[in-house]
Design an enzyme around this catalytic site. Structure first.
Site, mmCIF file in Angstrom:
data_model
loop_
_atom_site.group_PDB
_atom_site.id
_atom_site.type_symbol
_atom_site.label_atom_id
_atom_site.label_comp_id
_atom_site.label_asym_id
_atom_site.label_seq_id
_atom_site.Cartn_x
_atom_site.Cartn_y
_atom_site.Cartn_z
ATOM 1 N N PHE A 127 -41.828 -24.781 1.817
ATOM 2 C CA PHE A 127 -40.592 -25.549 1.940
ATOM 3 C C PHE A 127 -40.941 -26.925 2.521
ATOM 4 O O PHE A 127 -41.699 -27.024 3.475
ATOM 5 C CB PHE A 127 -39.658 -24.780 2.888
ATOM 6 C CG PHE A 127 -38.239 -25.236 2.863
ATOM 7 C CD1 PHE A 127 -37.360 -24.759 1.907
ATOM 8 C CD2 PHE A 127 -37.770 -26.149 3.806
ATOM 9 C CE1 PHE A 127 -36.033 -25.170 1.898
ATOM 10 C CE2 PHE A 127 -36.449 -26.560 3.801
ATOM 11 C CZ PHE A 127 -35.576 -26.079 2.839
ATOM 12 N N ASP A 208 -43.083 -18.559 9.057
ATOM 13 C CA ASP A 208 -41.716 -19.008 8.761
ATOM 14 C C ASP A 208 -40.982 -17.830 8.116
ATOM 15 O O ASP A 208 -41.325 -17.421 7.002
ATOM 16 C CB ASP A 208 -41.772 -20.214 7.812
ATOM 17 C CG ASP A 208 -40.379 -20.751 7.492
ATOM 18 O OD1 ASP A 208 -39.411 -19.968 7.511
ATOM 19 O OD2 ASP A 208 -40.274 -21.959 7.201
ATOM 20 N N TYR A 233 -28.895 -18.552 8.972
ATOM 21 C CA TYR A 233 -27.738 -18.773 8.096
ATOM 22 C C TYR A 233 -27.966 -18.275 6.676
ATOM 23 O O TYR A 233 -27.056 -18.339 5.859
ATOM 24 C CB TYR A 233 -27.320 -20.247 8.089
ATOM 25 C CG TYR A 233 -28.439 -21.232 7.802
ATOM 26 C CD1 TYR A 233 -28.905 -21.437 6.513
ATOM 27 C CD2 TYR A 233 -29.026 -21.961 8.832
ATOM 28 C CE1 TYR A 233 -29.923 -22.328 6.254
ATOM 29 C CE2 TYR A 233 -30.042 -22.865 8.583
ATOM 30 C CZ TYR A 233 -30.500 -23.053 7.303
ATOM 31 O OH TYR A 233 -31.515 -23.932 7.058
ATOM 32 N N LYS A 234 -29.178 -17.792 6.369
ATOM 33 C CA LYS A 234 -29.429 -17.254 5.027
ATOM 34 C C LYS A 234 -29.093 -15.761 5.052
ATOM 35 O O LYS A 234 -27.925 -15.395 5.004
ATOM 36 C CB LYS A 234 -30.863 -17.558 4.623
ATOM 37 C CG LYS A 234 -31.065 -19.066 4.397
ATOM 38 C CD LYS A 234 -32.489 -19.493 4.180
ATOM 39 C CE LYS A 234 -32.556 -21.007 3.980
ATOM 40 N NZ LYS A 234 -33.907 -21.559 4.172
ATOM 41 N N ARG A 386 -32.111 -19.396 -8.952
ATOM 42 C CA ARG A 386 -32.306 -18.273 -8.030
ATOM 43 C C ARG A 386 -31.037 -17.417 -7.978
ATOM 44 O O ARG A 386 -29.941 -17.925 -7.766
ATOM 45 C CB ARG A 386 -32.623 -18.770 -6.611
ATOM 46 C CG ARG A 386 -33.918 -19.543 -6.516
ATOM 47 C CD ARG A 386 -34.315 -19.801 -5.068
ATOM 48 N NE ARG A 386 -33.272 -20.441 -4.294
ATOM 49 C CZ ARG A 386 -33.395 -20.802 -3.017
ATOM 50 N NH1 ARG A 386 -34.527 -20.548 -2.372
ATOM 51 N NH2 ARG A 386 -32.413 -21.399 -2.380
HETATM 52 C C1 LIG Z 1 -34.096 -22.841 4.755
HETATM 53 C C2 LIG Z 1 -35.482 -23.144 5.162
HETATM 54 C C3 LIG Z 1 -35.755 -24.094 6.142
HETATM 55 C C4 LIG Z 1 -34.611 -24.912 6.703
HETATM 56 O O1 LIG Z 1 -34.895 -25.476 7.927
HETATM 57 P P1 LIG Z 1 -33.699 -26.063 8.797
HETATM 58 O O2 LIG Z 1 -34.376 -26.626 9.954
HETATM 59 O O3 LIG Z 1 -32.772 -24.921 9.097
HETATM 60 O O4 LIG Z 1 -32.982 -27.074 7.970
HETATM 61 C C5 LIG Z 1 -37.068 -24.293 6.527
HETATM 62 N N1 LIG Z 1 -38.074 -23.578 5.976
HETATM 63 C C6 LIG Z 1 -37.843 -22.659 5.007
HETATM 64 C C7 LIG Z 1 -38.970 -21.877 4.415
HETATM 65 C C8 LIG Z 1 -36.547 -22.434 4.569
HETATM 66 O O5 LIG Z 1 -36.323 -21.532 3.615
#
Ligand SMILES: *Cc1c(COP(=O)(O)O)cnc(C)c1O
Length: 426
Positions: A127, A208, A233-234, A386
């Site tokens: 990400f 992560d 939040y996911k 997705r």
């Molecule tokens: C959703 C996601 C993030 C988001 O990071 P935020 O700091 O909450 O914006 C980071 N890394 C991964 C792998 C994600 O899926």
């Protein structure tokens, strides 16, 4: 395979988690398959949010100590409630800040480059926020990201082989940061193997868990992972921008946080207001400032639901749903001409996360066409739609309907009505 709608309904009737769908706000006429980006609101989460609002209304500042439970220790309490989801002890998990901030806070603590060991390993499928954070941390340590950030490449743009990550673990590597599940393909990495390999080589490993916590059981303690961070939040349905999770293995307790703040203090002395920082001595040390209570409160109700259901049951129900959706897409002939949908997600359960990556050259337009049919997917470049059937609230019947829409969009060429290119928020 039986591709009939009756079969989907039979599966729903036999689904051990079917009662939980009613805990969530689902919208009639909408099939929500984006719970891997923003989980839906449950009545449980709403209840704990309203509780905190009411406490604010009626108690004001007194609620820090007199609310039930007290706000002052809520993030510790929620950390303890979340610990079973990641295989940790209660004081190794804290609810704080956001994923990216927690990544910064942890790397700022544990990245101690020396001339001999200064590289960080990440991968080409990561990400972007994680990569930006690592690049900037390397710069803060007077390094050069072009030299010090080692990006392990994917061979096919979907998957990364664990063996290739391990092969990159050279003697000059200090740290490896990996997602448990890749956000595009949904590949789940073998974290036990990767952690063991990193530690054999004297390398720290940070995980992560954005696309895995609340979906897949983890055993951070047993594997020996050094630290981890994830959003809530996911899959954990805490609401947009909900406060994130952070894990530190207890062997690192007492290490001075690299981005300290008063909320990382020992709770008993925090309000002494001393200019000498007294560390909480557990994962709470990595908190920085006052927690955003209104973005934290929904997580409480949500985590109580996860504790009731059990992560093993959620995982089994998720795999059953993604198995079904993949099998249906194949049995309906959608991977052949004229449909040409591809499945980018590994079939092997031990390598699969919680969504199905449906690949198509017209992915952006197909995602838009799905939305007009009431199906909410998301799109990730270059060609991935997705679809995430969520264990707690997506029915088999909704999976069945989504597959019919995938077929109809090509049969009717209805995607051609949409402009090429993604929306601002995809
Ligand atoms: C959703 C996601 C993030 C988001 O990071 P935020 O700091 O909450 O914006 C980071 N890394 C991964 C792998 C994600 O899926």
């Amino acid at each position: 395979m039986d591709t009939s709608r009756d079969e989907a309904r039979r599966r729903d009737a036999a689904d051990p988690l079917r009662a939980y769908r009613d805990h969530f706000y689902t919208q009639p006429g909408t099939i929500y398959l984006d719970g891997n980006s923003l989980g839906l609101l449950s009545h449980d989460a709403e209840r704990t949010l309203l509780r905190v609002l009411e406490e604010w209304k009626t108690k004001g500042i007194e609620a820090w100590m007199n609310a039930d439970p007290p706000w002052f220790t809520l993030t510790e309490e929620l950390g303890a409630l979340m610990a079973p989801l990641v295989g940790a002890e209660p004081d190794e998990v804290i609810v704080t800040a956001s994923t990216t901030v927690n990544l910064h806070a942890l790397v700022a603590t544990f990245y101690r480059p020396t001339p001999e060991r200064r590289k960080i390993i990440a991968t080409s499928l990561d990400f972007p926020s994680d990569i930006y954070a690592l690049q900037s941390q390397i710069r803060l340590h007077d390094g050069d990201p072009a030299r010090d950030l080692v990006i392990v490449q994917s061979r096919d743009g979907r998957l990364i082989e664990e063996a290739e990550i391990i092969a990159a673990m050279a003697p000059d590597v200090a740290m490896v940061i990996l997602p448990a599940v890749y956000y595009r393909s949904g590949q789940l990495l073998d974290l036990a193997r990767l952690t063991a390999a990193a530690h054999e080589r004297g390398i720290l490993i940070g995980i992560d868990g954005c696309h895995s916590v609340g979906l897949v059981p983890h055993a951070f303690d047993r594997w020996g992972v050094d630290f981890a961070f994830w959003c809530t939040y996911k899959y954990l349905n805490s609401g947009p921008g909900g406060t994130a999770g952070l894990y530190v293995n207890r062997r690192h307790f007492g290490v001075a946080p690299g981005m300290a703040g008063w909320w990382g203090s020992d709770k008993t002395t925090q309000f002494d207001m001393s200019h000498t920082f007294t560390d909480a001595g557990n994962a709470g040390s990595w908190q920085i400032g006052t927690p955003p209570l209104l973005s934290t409160a929904p997580l409480h109700g949500s985590l109580l639901m996860f504790a009731e259901v059990g992560i093993e049951n959620i995982r089994a129900a998720s795999l059953a749903r993604t198995d079904y959706l993949i099998a249906l897409i194949e049995a309906m002939g959608l991977t052949d001409a004229p449909y040409h949908y591809g499945i980018g997600t590994p079939r092997d359960h031990s390598r699969r996360g919680g969504h199905v990556a449906v690949e198509h050259a017209e992915g952006t337009r197909i995602a838009k066409a799905l939305k007009t049919k009431g199906v909410i997917p998301d799109f990730r470049p270059p060609n991935i739609v997705r679809l995430a059937p969520i264990a707690l609230y997506t029915s088999y019947d909704e999976c069945w309907q989504a597959a019919q829409h995938l077929k109809a969009i090509i049969d009717e060429r209805s995607y051609e009505a949409f402009p090429i290119g993604r929306d601002l928020v995809a």
